[in-house]
Design a protein around this motif. Structure first.
Motif, short mmCIF file in Angstrom:
data_model
loop_
_atom_site.label_atom_id
_atom_site.label_comp_id
_atom_site.label_asym_id
_atom_site.label_seq_id
_atom_site.Cartn_x
_atom_site.Cartn_y
_atom_site.Cartn_z
N ASP A 29 15.50 -7.97 11.44
CA ASP A 29 14.47 -7.03 11.77
C ASP A 29 14.48 -6.84 10.13
O ASP A 29 13.18 -6.80 9.77
N GLU A 30 15.65 -6.39 9.48
CA GLU A 30 15.90 -6.25 8.19
C GLU A 30 14.87 -7.18 7.73
O GLU A 30 14.23 -6.84 6.27
N ALA A 31 15.30 -8.24 7.28
CA ALA A 31 14.62 -9.55 6.29
C ALA A 31 13.40 -9.39 5.98
O ALA A 31 12.54 -9.88 5.66
N ALA A 32 12.88 -9.36 7.81
CA ALA A 32 11.27 -9.41 8.40
C ALA A 32 10.22 -8.33 7.41
O ALA A 32 9.33 -8.52 7.38
N LEU A 33 11.08 -7.19 7.79
CA LEU A 33 10.06 -5.89 7.05
C LEU A 33 10.58 -6.27 5.49
O LEU A 33 9.77 -5.97 4.84
N ILE A 34 11.32 -6.52 4.89
CA ILE A 34 11.09 -6.37 3.28
C ILE A 34 10.58 -7.61 3.24
O ILE A 34 9.61 -7.50 2.44
N GLU A 35 10.37 -8.81 3.62
CA GLU A 35 9.39 -9.96 3.47
C GLU A 35 8.02 -9.22 3.40
O GLU A 35 7.20 -9.57 2.58
N GLU A 36 7.76 -8.71 4.89
CA GLU A 36 6.22 -7.81 5.15
C GLU A 36 5.62 -7.54 4.37
O GLU A 36 4.64 -6.76 3.28
N THR A 37 6.65 -6.40 3.62
CA THR A 37 6.64 -4.88 2.73
C THR A 37 6.76 -5.56 1.37
O THR A 37 5.15 -6.24 0.24
N LEU A 38 6.93 -6.47 1.02
CA LEU A 38 6.52 -7.51 -1.04
C LEU A 38 5.41 -8.10 -0.31
O LEU A 38 4.60 -8.39 -1.68
N ALA A 39 5.26 -9.12 0.59
CA ALA A 39 4.26 -10.01 0.75
C ALA A 39 2.50 -9.35 0.75
O ALA A 39 2.04 -9.03 0.12
N VAL B 172 -10.42 -4.82 -8.17
CA VAL B 172 -9.58 -3.69 -8.16
C VAL B 172 -8.37 -4.07 -6.79
O VAL B 172 -8.92 -4.31 -5.94
N HIS B 173 -6.67 -4.23 -6.46
CA HIS B 173 -6.46 -4.57 -5.84
C HIS B 173 -5.51 -2.74 -4.86
O HIS B 173 -4.63 -2.66 -5.94
N CYS B 174 -6.54 -2.97 -3.94
CA CYS B 174 -6.42 -1.88 -3.41
C CYS B 174 -4.82 -2.30 -2.22
O CYS B 174 -4.75 -1.29 -1.45
N ALA B 175 -5.11 -3.87 -2.15
CA ALA B 175 -4.51 -4.26 -0.27
C ALA B 175 -3.15 -3.78 -0.49
O ALA B 175 -2.26 -3.35 -1.83
N GLY B 176 -2.12 -3.68 0.18
CA GLY B 176 -0.95 -2.99 -0.07
C GLY B 176 -0.26 -2.10 1.34
O GLY B 176 -1.38 -2.19 1.99
N GLY B 177 0.50 -1.60 1.29
CA GLY B 177 0.53 -0.38 2.07
C GLY B 177 2.46 -0.53 2.81
O GLY B 177 3.41 -1.08 2.37
N ASN B 178 2.73 0.61 3.46
CA ASN B 178 4.35 0.70 4.16
C ASN B 178 4.46 0.45 5.32
O ASN B 178 4.22 1.33 5.81
N PRO B 179 4.83 -1.01 5.70
CA PRO B 179 5.02 -1.42 7.01
C PRO B 179 5.85 -0.64 8.21
O PRO B 179 5.26 -0.41 9.33
#
Length: 241
Positions: free
Chosen positions: A97-107, A78-85
């Motif tokens: 900064d924008e690229a870092a946010l995209i990368e963190e969200t997808l990761a 059950v994969h509940c990990a994640g979220g909206n950084p």
């Protein structure tokens, strides 16, 4: 044994405790050790914890090593990990900064889902079941979080086709607003909650237990002919038709 990611808080915590209450062995994984250990204390000896970053190969590999050490088959994930950084970060001030946010969200949402399944794919029991968690945000295109969760739902379809030959089912559960979680990082106001509640057909907000009931159905043999589906859990706030 069941693996529950994001098992220290919110829906993951509720799922892990319910599985434990029903006599199952559970391994919970997440980034923060303290909330994980609090769940272990509630698990009456049936829950183990592993603090790791599942968005990295090293973190996912830690889970695989633990399962090898335990010599346990994986009955389900059950994969509940994640979220909206974006909810916890300042507004991006540059393209970097924008690229870092995209990368963190997808990761945090997509990469972690793919890696945890890949890490333990050789340990799945016959007729195991995988439940990935998406979001109603995928239907509303909310920042980078919505597209990331849309990708999680699509990933479930692809994994269902890949693993179906082994009798393994993969589905996605996409909740609307679920109260009593840390998702909104303390930013949920009474007015916003009332708005989200009014958007439902049932006139109430979702609770973690609502997600638990759907998840346990998808993990059970009662759903043995359901795979590759995106199950919406939002009280009628969004219709698939």
């Amino acid at each position: 044994m069941y693996i529950v990611t994001g098992g220290g808080t919110g829906i993951g915590r509720a799922v892990a405790l319910s599985l434990s209450d029903h006599g199952h062995q559970v391994l919970i994984a997440g980034r923060r050790a303290e909330p994980l250990e609090a769940v272990v204390e509630r698990g009456e000896g049936r829950i183990q914890a592993l603090a790791c970053d599942l968005s990295t190969p090293a973190g996912a590999r830690e889970v695989a090593v633990r399962m090898d050490d335990l010599d346990e088959d994986v009955e389900g994930i059950v994969h509940c990990a994640g979220g909206n950084p974006a909810m916890r970060s300042p507004q991006p001030q540059s393209l970097e900064d924008e690229a870092a946010l995209i990368e963190e969200t997808l990761a945090g949402n997509v990469t972690s889902a793919g890696l945890i399944v890949a890490a333990v794919k050789d340990r799945f029991a016959e007729e195991a079941s995988i439940v990935l968690f998406g979001s109603i945000a995928a239907e509303h295109g909310i920042g980078y979080y919505g597209p990331a969760k849309a990708a999680v739902a699509s990933l479930a379809v692809g994994l269902a086709g890949e693993l179906g030959v082994r009798g393994i089912r993969v589905n996605c559960v996409s909740p609307g607003y679920i109260a009593d979680t840390e998702f909104f990082a303390g930013q949920m106001t009474p007015d916003r909650e009332a708005t989200l509640r009014d958007q439902t057909a049932l006139g109430r907000t979702g609770r973690p237990d609502d997600a638990v009931k759907v998840t346990e159905f998808l993990l059970s043999e009662r759903s043995r002919h359901i795979t590759g589906q995106n199950i919406h859990l939002n009280g009628g706030a969004f219709s698939t038709r």
